[in-house]
Design an enzyme around this catalytic site. Structure first.
Site, short mmCIF file in Angstrom:
data_model
loop_
_atom_site.label_atom_id
_atom_site.label_comp_id
_atom_site.label_asym_id
_atom_site.label_seq_id
_atom_site.Cartn_x
_atom_site.Cartn_y
_atom_site.Cartn_z
N HIS A 118 -3.07 -5.22 1.72
CA HIS A 118 -2.44 -5.54 3.01
C HIS A 118 -2.57 -7.03 3.35
O HIS A 118 -3.50 -7.41 4.05
CB HIS A 118 -3.11 -4.73 4.12
CG HIS A 118 -2.94 -3.27 4.01
ND1 HIS A 118 -1.89 -2.60 4.61
CD2 HIS A 118 -3.67 -2.32 3.37
CE1 HIS A 118 -2.00 -1.31 4.36
NE2 HIS A 118 -3.06 -1.11 3.61
N GLU A 135 -0.75 -8.55 5.43
CA GLU A 135 -0.39 -8.68 6.84
C GLU A 135 -1.61 -8.58 7.77
O GLU A 135 -1.52 -8.92 8.95
CB GLU A 135 0.64 -7.62 7.23
CG GLU A 135 0.13 -6.21 7.36
CD GLU A 135 -0.05 -5.45 6.05
OE1 GLU A 135 -0.36 -4.25 6.12
OE2 GLU A 135 0.11 -6.04 4.96
N CYS A 183 0.84 -1.20 0.00
CA CYS A 183 0.00 0.00 0.00
C CYS A 183 0.88 1.26 0.00
O CYS A 183 1.46 1.59 -1.02
CB CYS A 183 -0.99 -0.04 1.17
SG CYS A 183 -2.35 1.14 0.99
#
Length: 188
Positions: A172, A174, A80
């Protein structure tokens, strides 16, 4: 050693994802300075606010240190905001600081404001199964230069690129329990 740029943003979630994918905690380092960068073998630039982080990187010399590390072959992954910072240019913001390490142009907030955030599966070249992408004010790649290769699209929009050992994703990973992209990055 794996470094996660810890100036601002969701760096703690990348650290958790690395730990869940089997990387020992002792092998993960938060990076805020050129001296800390010198201690790592690869670097993740997380999501966050690209204008602020870019200004701080530039002011304290971390940006130049990252550019030098990339020139010597350090694997770097931007998610991002991280992808925005890696881009050659940022549409509508030609003066915004960027590292110019990926031969791409990006458009910030391409899917809309925070209220338009969403999750969906994304197929990434080189990864066996689709991964869950979390798109939060996510950028898209609007131009891919000859040095970069598209590795992921979402509804026709480029959301993942790779240029040698440098990786950029709009979303994302994560923020999910899927560590496929973290494992992919560890193999670069």
């Amino acid at each position: 050693m794996i470094g996660v740029c810890a100036i601002q943003g969701d760096y703690a979630k990348h650290i958790e994802a690395l730990e869940h994918s089997g990387v020992p905690t002792a092998s993960i380092c938060e990076v805020r300075t050129p001296e800390e960068l010198a201690q790592v073998d690869r670097l993740i630039l997380p999501g966050g606010e690209s204008t602020t982080v870019g200004l701080l990187m530039h002011r304290y010399g971390l940006g130049q240190a990252i550019q030098e590390a990339a020139a010597t072959g350090m694997p770097i992954w931007g998610t991002c905001m991280g992808m925005i910072l890696l881009a050659r240019s940022i549409e509508s913001l030609p003066d915004q600081y960027s590292l110019k390490l990926l031969d791409i142009s990006v458009q910030r907030n391409a899917f809309g404001a925070q209220v338009h955030s969403f999750e969906d599966e994304v197929t990434v070249d080189g990864i066996e199964h689709p991964t869950l992408g979390v798109f939060i004010r996510a950028p898209i790649v609007t131009e891919v230069g000859p040095a970069a290769v598209v590795i992921a699209r979402y509804h026709g929009k480029v959301v993942g690129v790779r240029q040698g050992k440098i990786l950029g994703t709009s979303f994302h990973p994560e923020l999910t329990s899927d560590q496929q992209l973290h494992q992919y990055f560890m193999k670069l």
